[in-house]
Design a protein around this motif. Sequence first.
Motif, PDB file in Angstrom:
ATOM      1  N   ASP A 130      34.171  40.867  40.556  1.00  0.00           N
ATOM      2  CA  ASP A 130      34.945  41.831  39.763  1.00  0.00           C
ATOM      3  C   ASP A 130      36.424  41.462  39.731  1.00  0.00           C
ATOM      4  OD1 ASP A 130      32.666  43.287  39.188  1.00  0.00           O
ATOM      5  OD2 ASP A 130      33.059  44.849  40.701  1.00  0.00           O
ATOM      6  N   CYS A 131      36.955  41.064  40.880  1.00  0.00           N
ATOM      7  CA  CYS A 131      38.369  40.668  40.941  1.00  0.00           C
ATOM      8  C   CYS A 131      38.624  39.421  40.095  1.00  0.00           C
ATOM      9  CB  CYS A 131      38.801  40.415  42.385  1.00  0.00           C
ATOM     10  SG  CYS A 131      38.962  41.904  43.384  1.00  0.00           S
ATOM     11  N   ILE A 132      37.733  38.451  40.197  1.00  0.00           N
ATOM     12  CA  ILE A 132      37.873  37.231  39.408  1.00  0.00           C
ATOM     13  C   ILE A 132      37.813  37.549  37.917  1.00  0.00           C
ATOM     14  CG2 ILE A 132      36.769  35.027  38.806  1.00  0.00           C
ATOM     15  CD1 ILE A 132      35.887  34.869  41.796  1.00  0.00           C
ATOM     16  N   ALA A 133      36.834  38.352  37.528  1.00  0.00           N
ATOM     17  CA  ALA A 133      36.687  38.721  36.112  1.00  0.00           C
ATOM     18  C   ALA A 133      37.913  39.474  35.611  1.00  0.00           C
ATOM     19  CB  ALA A 133      35.430  39.567  35.923  1.00  0.00           C
ATOM     20  N   LYS A 134      38.438  40.350  36.438  1.00  0.00           N
ATOM     21  CA  LYS A 134      39.625  41.127  36.054  1.00  0.00           C
ATOM     22  C   LYS A 134      40.801  40.192  35.759  1.00  0.00           C
ATOM     23  CE  LYS A 134      42.003  45.331  37.479  1.00  0.00           C
ATOM     24  NZ  LYS A 134      42.087  46.371  38.495  1.00  0.00           N
ATOM     25  N   LEU A 135      40.989  39.187  36.604  1.00  0.00           N
ATOM     26  CA  LEU A 135      42.079  38.245  36.372  1.00  0.00           C
ATOM     27  C   LEU A 135      41.810  37.342  35.169  1.00  0.00           C
ATOM     28  CD1 LEU A 135      43.150  37.144  39.958  1.00  0.00           C
ATOM     29  CD2 LEU A 135      44.326  38.701  38.404  1.00  0.00           C
ATOM     30  N   LEU A 136      40.581  36.911  35.012  1.00  0.00           N
ATOM     31  CA  LEU A 136      40.253  36.060  33.867  1.00  0.00           C
ATOM     32  C   LEU A 136      40.437  36.785  32.546  1.00  0.00           C
ATOM     33  CD1 LEU A 136      37.068  34.189  35.141  1.00  0.00           C
ATOM     34  CD2 LEU A 136      39.350  33.225  34.773  1.00  0.00           C
ATOM     35  N   ASP A 137      40.143  38.080  32.529  1.00  0.00           N
ATOM     36  CA  ASP A 137      40.197  38.866  31.294  1.00  0.00           C
ATOM     37  C   ASP A 137      41.589  39.377  30.936  1.00  0.00           C
ATOM     38  OD1 ASP A 137      37.486  38.543  30.993  1.00  0.00           O
ATOM     39  OD2 ASP A 137      36.966  40.492  31.866  1.00  0.00           O
ATOM     40  N   ASP A 138      42.541  39.316  31.855  1.00  0.00           N
ATOM     41  CA  ASP A 138      43.839  39.967  31.626  1.00  0.00           C
ATOM     42  C   ASP A 138      44.990  39.017  31.942  1.00  0.00           C
ATOM     43  OD1 ASP A 138      46.048  41.668  31.506  1.00  0.00           O
ATOM     44  OD2 ASP A 138      44.988  43.336  32.452  1.00  0.00           O
ATOM     45  N   MET A 139      45.450  38.327  30.926  1.00  0.00           N
ATOM     46  CA  MET A 139      46.540  37.367  31.100  1.00  0.00           C
ATOM     47  C   MET A 139      47.830  38.056  31.569  1.00  0.00           C
ATOM     48  SD  MET A 139      47.898  34.402  28.501  1.00  0.00           S
ATOM     49  CE  MET A 139      48.708  35.455  27.315  1.00  0.00           C
ATOM     50  N   GLU A 140      48.103  39.235  31.046  1.00  0.00           N
ATOM     51  CA  GLU A 140      49.312  39.966  31.437  1.00  0.00           C
ATOM     52  C   GLU A 140      49.268  40.351  32.926  1.00  0.00           C
ATOM     53  OE1 GLU A 140      51.692  44.059  30.306  1.00  0.00           O
ATOM     54  OE2 GLU A 140      50.473  43.098  28.766  1.00  0.00           O
ATOM     55  N   LEU A 141      48.104  40.775  33.392  1.00  0.00           N
ATOM     56  CA  LEU A 141      47.953  41.108  34.810  1.00  0.00           C
ATOM     57  C   LEU A 141      48.185  39.869  35.671  1.00  0.00           C
ATOM     58  CD1 LEU A 141      47.191  43.103  37.067  1.00  0.00           C
ATOM     59  CD2 LEU A 141      44.796  42.434  36.706  1.00  0.00           C
ATOM     60  N   ARG A 142      47.609  38.723  35.259  1.00  0.00           N
ATOM     61  CA  ARG A 142      47.828  37.481  36.005  1.00  0.00           C
ATOM     62  C   ARG A 142      49.313  37.170  36.111  1.00  0.00           C
ATOM     63  NH1 ARG A 142      43.689  35.486  32.581  1.00  0.00           N
ATOM     64  NH2 ARG A 142      45.195  34.161  31.492  1.00  0.00           N
ATOM     65  N   THR A 174      51.905  39.261  35.770  1.00  0.00           N
ATOM     66  CA  THR A 174      52.604  40.283  36.550  1.00  0.00           C
ATOM     67  C   THR A 174      52.398  40.078  38.046  1.00  0.00           C
ATOM     68  OG1 THR A 174      52.377  41.887  34.752  1.00  0.00           O
ATOM     69  CG2 THR A 174      52.810  42.779  36.947  1.00  0.00           C
ATOM     70  N   LEU A 175      51.148  39.858  38.449  1.00  0.00           N
ATOM     71  CA  LEU A 175      50.852  39.624  39.860  1.00  0.00           C
ATOM     72  C   LEU A 175      51.495  38.325  40.343  1.00  0.00           C
ATOM     73  CD1 LEU A 175      47.054  40.589  39.986  1.00  0.00           C
ATOM     74  CD2 LEU A 175      49.017  42.027  40.545  1.00  0.00           C
ATOM     75  N   GLY A 176      51.444  37.299  39.516  1.00  0.00           N
ATOM     76  CA  GLY A 176      52.045  36.013  39.868  1.00  0.00           C
ATOM     77  C   GLY A 176      53.551  36.119  40.051  1.00  0.00           C
ATOM     78  N   ASP A 177      54.216  36.843  39.156  1.00  0.00           N
ATOM     79  CA  ASP A 177      55.673  37.025  39.272  1.00  0.00           C
ATOM     80  C   ASP A 177      56.043  37.802  40.529  1.00  0.00           C
ATOM     81  OD1 ASP A 177      56.192  35.607  36.954  1.00  0.00           O
ATOM     82  OD2 ASP A 177      56.364  37.395  35.692  1.00  0.00           O
ATOM     83  N   ALA A 178      55.288  38.855  40.807  1.00  0.00           N
ATOM     84  CA  ALA A 178      55.564  39.652  42.009  1.00  0.00           C
ATOM     85  C   ALA A 178      55.345  38.824  43.273  1.00  0.00           C
ATOM     86  CB  ALA A 178      54.682  40.899  42.034  1.00  0.00           C
ATOM     87  N   GLY A 179      54.293  38.023  43.280  1.00  0.00           N
ATOM     88  CA  GLY A 179      54.036  37.154  44.423  1.00  0.00           C
ATOM     89  C   GLY A 179      55.122  36.116  44.603  1.00  0.00           C
ATOM     90  N   TYR A 180      55.598  35.567  43.490  1.00  0.00           N
ATOM     91  CA  TYR A 180      56.685  34.583  43.538  1.00  0.00           C
ATOM     92  C   TYR A 180      57.929  35.188  44.187  1.00  0.00           C
ATOM     93  CZ  TYR A 180      60.386  31.490  41.906  1.00  0.00           C
ATOM     94  OH  TYR A 180      61.475  30.666  41.848  1.00  0.00           O
ATOM     95  N   LYS A 181      58.302  36.369  43.736  1.00  0.00           N
ATOM     96  CA  LYS A 181      59.482  37.042  44.300  1.00  0.00           C
ATOM     97  C   LYS A 181      59.307  37.304  45.796  1.00  0.00           C
ATOM     98  CE  LYS A 181      60.721  39.108  39.923  1.00  0.00           C
ATOM     99  NZ  LYS A 181      60.600  40.274  39.062  1.00  0.00           N
ATOM    100  N   LYS A 182      58.131  37.750  46.174  1.00  0.00           N
ATOM    101  CA  LYS A 182      57.876  38.027  47.587  1.00  0.00           C
ATOM    102  C   LYS A 182      57.917  36.742  48.415  1.00  0.00           C
ATOM    103  CE  LYS A 182      55.023  40.991  50.359  1.00  0.00           C
ATOM    104  NZ  LYS A 182      53.943  41.971  50.284  1.00  0.00           N
ATOM    105  N   SER A 183      57.392  35.650  47.872  1.00  0.00           N
ATOM    106  CA  SER A 183      57.392  34.390  48.618  1.00  0.00           C
ATOM    107  C   SER A 183      58.807  33.866  48.810  1.00  0.00           C
ATOM    108  CB  SER A 183      56.532  33.337  47.910  1.00  0.00           C
ATOM    109  OG  SER A 183      57.145  32.867  46.726  1.00  0.00           O
ATOM    110  N   ILE A 184      59.643  33.998  47.798  1.00  0.00           N
ATOM    111  CA  ILE A 184      61.030  33.533  47.909  1.00  0.00           C
ATOM    112  C   ILE A 184      61.766  34.331  48.975  1.00  0.00           C
ATOM    113  CG2 ILE A 184      63.238  33.363  46.689  1.00  0.00           C
ATOM    114  CD1 ILE A 184      61.094  31.236  45.932  1.00  0.00           C
ATOM    115  N   VAL A 185      61.606  35.647  48.959  1.00  0.00           N
ATOM    116  CA  VAL A 185      62.249  36.488  49.979  1.00  0.00           C
ATOM    117  C   VAL A 185      61.766  36.107  51.366  1.00  0.00           C
ATOM    118  CG1 VAL A 185      62.392  38.853  50.860  1.00  0.00           C
ATOM    119  CG2 VAL A 185      62.714  38.417  48.426  1.00  0.00           C
TER     120      VAL A 185
END
Length: 92
Positions: free
Chosen positions: A44-56, A58-69
């Motif tokens: 379900d998680c994989i399908a959710k990410l595959l189906d929603d480019m905007e979600l990918r 958004t999550l990727g940007d948030a993760g990037y910011k957290k990793s830099i901090v």
Amino acid sequence: MVILEVMAHKLPIISIDEGGMLDIVGDGVEGLICEKKNPISLADCIAKLLDDMELRATLGDAGYKKSIVSLLDSALSIEWSKFCFRILLRYN
């Protein structure tokens, strides 16, 4: 940590609902959390990410910011430790 390296590449995370990953990955924030030992939850998680480019993105940007901090915090901690060690050496 491998998870921070993945986040630094702006990739969304899929993790299980156990252990230290819950301290790093917020469900729906930097990635998606699936139930441990539940292949349907993972699918379900994989399908959710595959189906929603905007979600990918958004999550990727948030993760990037957290990793830099996190990486900056680590670098500052190392430099602070070196500074304190030099002071201790000087006055001992």
